[in-house]
Design an enzyme around this catalytic site. Structure first.
Site, PDB file in Angstrom:
ATOM      1  CG  ASP A  22      -0.344  -0.021   2.532  1.00  7.86           C
ATOM      2  OD1 ASP A  22       0.892  -0.172   2.609  1.00  7.86           O
ATOM      3  OD2 ASP A  22      -1.080   0.107   3.530  1.00  7.86           O
ATOM      4  CB  SER A  23       4.596   1.676  -0.081  1.00  9.49           C
ATOM      5  OG  SER A  23       4.812   0.612  -0.986  1.00  9.49           O
ATOM      6  CE  LYS A  69       3.387  -6.134   3.704  1.00  9.23           C
ATOM      7  NZ  LYS A  69       2.899  -4.927   4.439  1.00  9.23           N
ATOM      8  CD  GLU A  99       0.576  -1.480   8.164  1.00  8.97           C
ATOM      9  OE1 GLU A  99       0.257  -0.768   9.136  1.00  8.97           O
ATOM     10  OE2 GLU A  99       1.000  -1.022   7.093  1.00  8.97           O
ATOM     11  CD  GLU A 157       7.955  -0.438   7.478  1.00  9.26           C
ATOM     12  OE1 GLU A 157       6.988  -1.141   7.130  1.00  9.26           O
ATOM     13  OE2 GLU A 157       8.148   0.723   7.060  1.00  9.26           O
TER      14      GLU A 157
HETATM   15  O1  KIV Z   1       3.631  -1.113   1.522  1.00  5.61           O
HETATM   16  C1  KIV Z   1       4.770  -1.631   1.440  1.00  5.61           C
HETATM   17  O2  KIV Z   1       5.512  -1.429   0.465  1.00  5.61           O
HETATM   18  C2  KIV Z   1       5.208  -2.507   2.530  1.00  5.61           C
HETATM   19  C3  KIV Z   1       6.640  -2.941   2.546  1.00  5.61           C
HETATM   20  C4  KIV Z   1       7.519  -1.789   2.882  1.00  5.61           C
HETATM   21  C5  KIV Z   1       6.863  -4.092   3.447  1.00  5.61           C
HETATM   22  O3  KIV Z   1       4.419  -2.819   3.380  1.00  5.61           O
HETATM   23 NA    NA Z   2       2.431  -1.739   3.337  1.00  6.42          NA
END
Ligand code: KIV
Ligand code: NA
Length: 268
Positions: free
Chosen positions: A44-45, A113, A115, A182
């Site tokens: 989600d980055s 994934k 959090e 992280e």
């Molecule tokens: O959103 C993302 O790119 C991430 C990675 C930095 C692990 O969660």
């Molecule tokens: Na992320």
């Protein structure tokens, strides 16, 4: 076409060799990275590095699904993991399953994934028992930015360290096939990796983690808003793009581009 890496393959790599991962958001980038990584993450980055938001919070499930599908189409061998965006799973395990099942069904990705540590244990168990493999994400969790008031390295005191260790245990016990760790103090990251029964994928964590992940735009020099300490620049593509655009502009203004070889002429 060779079989894609599975979550079982990823688990089996712990203690064998470091697991390699990068983010990808588009089909062409996925195709370039695919031969070199074990798994591709649609992080989600993308909200920050592609869409220009200040945090990851505005990213929607529909956006993650669109980019997830593009990355699956662009790759053939890597495991593909899609981030669950803010608001698509925190409400409870049923909401999480509804969102995650859409991700798997509509993208073809094999895992999600999410959090959170202890507080997400029940959700992770609910998903994995119902056919959704989960990669955890603990330590610095960017979707919590408004609670912490910034992106702060975690594990700086014994209180925080104990919490992260408990999170690591909870995520593993809930059935995650691994977790991202992280922005965590290095000695603590090393301890957690040694204790965890599943692969620990580090970012700003430790060289001793079971694998590493970076945001591709960061390591390629395509995102220059903020360069965190954990990022190593493996290329400076941002500078290459600037150079190419400047050369193009100059040639257009001087009528040196296009040349006649770039045009369509009638046959005589
Ligand atoms: O959103 C993302 O790119 C991430 C990675 C930095 C692990 O969660
Ligand atoms: Na992320």
């Amino acid at each position: 076409r060779s079989r894609r890496t599975s979550v079982a393959d990823i688990k089996a790599l712990k203690g064998v060799r470091p697991i390699v991962s990068l983010t990808a958001y588009t089909a062409p980038m996925a195709a370039l990275l695919d031969p070199h990584v074990d798994f591709l993450l649609i992080g989600d980055s993308l909200g920050m590095v592609v869409y220009g938001f200040e945090t990851t919070l505005p990213v929607t499930l529909d956006l993650m699904i669109a980019h997830g599908a593009a990355v699956v189409r662009g790759s053939t061998t890597s495991l593909v993991v899609v981030d669950m965006p803010f608001g698509s799973y925190q409400e409870g395990r049923e909401q999480a399953f509804r969102s995650a099942s859409r991700v798997l069904a509509e993208t073809g990705a094999q895992a999600v994934k999410l959090e959170g540590g202890e507080e997400m244990g029940e959700t992770i168990r609910f998903l994995t028992e119902r056919g959704v493999p989960v990669l955890g994400h603990i330590g610095l969790t960017p979707q919590m930015v408004n609670v912490y008031g910034g992106y702060k390295t975690q594990g700086r005191n014994q209180f925080q360290a104990a919490k992260i260790k408990a999170d690591a245990r909870a995520v593993a016990e809930a059935g995650a096939f691994g977790f991202v760790l992280e922005g965590t103090m290095e000695p603590l990251a090393r301890d957690i990796t040694a204790e965890a029964p599943i692969p620990v994928i580090g970012i700003g964590a430790s060289p001793q983690c079971d694998g590493q992940i970076l945001v591709s735009e960061d390591m390629l020099g395509l995102y220059n808003e903020f360069i965190p300490r954990h990022v190593k620049r493996f290329a400076d593509l941002g500078a290459e793009v600037s150079k190419a655009a400047a050369a193009y502009a100059e040639e257009v203004k001087a009528r040196r581009f296009p040349g006649l070889e770039h045009t369509f002429q009638p046959k005589v």
